[in-house]
Design an enzyme around this catalytic site. Sequence first.
Site, PDB file in Angstrom:
ATOM      1  N   GLU A   1     -12.682  -1.865   2.454  1.00 12.63           N
ATOM      2  CA  GLU A   1     -13.275  -1.552   3.775  1.00 12.63           C
ATOM      3  C   GLU A   1     -14.299  -0.420   3.686  1.00 12.63           C
ATOM      4  O   GLU A   1     -14.289   0.527   4.500  1.00 12.63           O
ATOM      5  CB  GLU A   1     -12.179  -1.236   4.802  1.00 12.63           C
ATOM      6  CG  GLU A   1     -11.284  -2.435   5.065  1.00 12.63           C
ATOM      7  CD  GLU A   1     -10.240  -2.241   6.164  1.00 12.63           C
ATOM      8  OE1 GLU A   1     -10.130  -1.134   6.724  1.00 12.63           O
ATOM      9  OE2 GLU A   1      -9.523  -3.219   6.448  1.00 12.63           O
TER      10      GLU A   1
ATOM     11  N   GLU B   1       0.851  -1.201   0.000  1.00 18.53           N
ATOM     12  CA  GLU B   1       0.000   0.000   0.000  1.00 18.53           C
ATOM     13  C   GLU B   1       0.878   1.239   0.000  1.00 18.53           C
ATOM     14  O   GLU B   1       1.994   1.229   0.550  1.00 18.53           O
ATOM     15  CB  GLU B   1      -0.889  -0.021   1.260  1.00 18.53           C
ATOM     16  CG  GLU B   1      -1.703   1.255   1.443  1.00 18.53           C
ATOM     17  CD  GLU B   1      -2.817   1.153   2.478  1.00 18.53           C
ATOM     18  OE1 GLU B   1      -2.925   0.095   3.142  1.00 18.53           O
ATOM     19  OE2 GLU B   1      -3.580   2.132   2.607  1.00 18.53           O
TER      20      GLU B   1
ATOM     21  N   GLU C   1      -6.483  -9.007   3.790  1.00 20.05           N
ATOM     22  CA  GLU C   1      -5.646  -8.331   4.792  1.00 20.05           C
ATOM     23  C   GLU C   1      -5.706  -9.148   6.073  1.00 20.05           C
ATOM     24  O   GLU C   1      -6.794  -9.353   6.630  1.00 20.05           O
ATOM     25  CB  GLU C   1      -6.129  -6.901   5.060  1.00 20.05           C
ATOM     26  CG  GLU C   1      -5.792  -5.929   3.960  1.00 20.05           C
ATOM     27  CD  GLU C   1      -6.080  -4.478   4.336  1.00 20.05           C
ATOM     28  OE1 GLU C   1      -5.938  -4.108   5.508  1.00 20.05           O
ATOM     29  OE2 GLU C   1      -6.475  -3.727   3.415  1.00 20.05           O
TER      30      GLU C   1
HETATM   31  O1  AHR Z   1      -3.030  -2.415   6.222  1.00 20.70           O
HETATM   32  C1  AHR Z   1      -3.281  -1.199   6.867  1.00 20.70           C
HETATM   33  C2  AHR Z   1      -4.722  -0.743   6.750  1.00 20.70           C
HETATM   34  O2  AHR Z   1      -5.549  -1.576   7.504  1.00 20.70           O
HETATM   35  C3  AHR Z   1      -5.310  -0.777   5.366  1.00 20.70           C
HETATM   36  O3  AHR Z   1      -5.054   0.371   4.664  1.00 20.70           O
HETATM   37  C4  AHR Z   1      -6.782  -0.882   5.633  1.00 20.70           C
HETATM   38  O4  AHR Z   1      -7.472  -1.522   4.602  1.00 20.70           O
HETATM   39  C5  AHR Z   1      -6.855  -1.607   6.959  1.00 20.70           C
HETATM   40  O5  AHR Z   1      -7.738  -1.010   7.832  1.00 20.70           O
END
Ligand code: AHR
Length: 492
Positions: free
Chosen positions: A174, A27, A287
């Site tokens: 999310e 990210e 995730e």
């Molecule tokens: O991985 C860190 C963050 O955690 C991501 O950006 C988000 O999708 C999650 O809440």
Amino acid sequence: MAPVEIQIDPKRVISEVDPRIYSGFTEHMGRCIYGGLYDPGSPLADPETGFRKDVLEVIRSLRVPIVRYPGGNFVSSYRWQDGIGPRELRPRRPELAWLGEESNQFGTDEFMQWCKEAETEPYICLNMGTGTLEDALGWLEYCNGTSNTYWANQRRKNGHPEPYKVKYWSLGNEVYGPWQVGQMSATDYAKTAFQWAKALKLLDPSIELVACGETGYAAWDGEVLNTLAPMIKYHSLHQYTISAGDHMVNVTGPAGAEKGIEITKSLIDLARIANNVEEDITICFDEWNVWDPKRAIGSLGAEEHYDLSDALAVGCWLNVFVRKADVVKIACIAQSVNVISPVMTSPTGLYKQTTFHPLYLFANLMRGSSLALSLLGSPTYTGPTQPKWIQHLCPPALLDASAVLSEDGREIRLALVNRDAERDAEVVCAFAGVRVREEVRVYEVWSAEGLGVQNSFDHPDKVGVVERAERVEGGKLTLKKHSFTLVCFTLE
Ligand code: AHR
């Protein structure tokens, strides 16, 4: 105490372990991209691409099948169009997820090139915050378009004549969260995502779509699945477990993810029945990790420093994915470099955190067919858990295990976490219908320094893997207290 019996029958195959459960996630957050995998000017980076060569090497060692990009929360205000074309013309923008600035020096083409060098496949998460369906279609066309059309031609103009053939696309990140730019209700999300899915599939019917799910046990998951079942191939789940400073809370957290997976499996079945969907829908756990967001965020960019307890928690996480191989087909550790990551870089090098080692062992050895196993006589843990309901809904055993029959059919491999911080565990492995050799290979992640031990730039090898050959009579093994052990039995 009587030994724990682990009964394994190589004929009771749960499913093939999908190698995609060992996938990653990068990210635009903290030092994951900038100063992590992309560090132009660094002596450790390729002078042409700016990609850190040491990072590429370590990612390749993990045999990562897919990498998700560019977020995470970041994507919800990302304009992908800013990250293509000549670098000097790319605009700097305010970044709303982590309240920073985005230089756009690393964008879609750089990510595609990086994936190629990392020997992995790209997975793109679409912006359903500030982004429009038109933006999403443009991104898909830029990546996969083969016609004489605007975005496909822009890609060609930028020096990439061939389409990238990106197969995996997810419909937002999310979107349920109050922290999200563009938060929506489940009903609004499902309705919008349905329209997006229709249009995206019209443009490129070969893509596989991932719906934005929540934890697996949230009302959101059922509603979204019910609407999107005809359009998607995967339902995503996100969960981070936390230690809250307590080892047993840390290593029992993944039991909550396992419950979420079981509930989601039923929700998927219900949605398929209600919508007459014949095709499989599986889980993309895109995730997961050990992370206490309160502990390391903001300017530190969520740079978690992991200890041995966290490594054992990661072992338990991966056991869950192997045990649930029938329904979890993709899982992405969040994240791949620096941010909540098993790999930490500095301008002069990198080190592998404690959590790297179980991940490495799983990614390289726990492939093949997932085997059902029964654990007899392992005491159940009944103390505090996070979430609390783990304690009464699915209290975990002190020993955590998963098993595979290797891809070549020659070995049965067991991944074992002795969560007990106080006592070694005596174990007897009993194999139904097959004989195994007494000589085994053992890989152990453990430290005499106790659960709080961490690796660092100064001490990168405090926790590593100890490999040894052992003679195991009658399937009897001793697992050290607070240890991760992977044992390979050869079939006779
Ligand atoms: O991985 C860190 C963050 O955690 C991501 O950006 C988000 O999708 C999650 O809440």
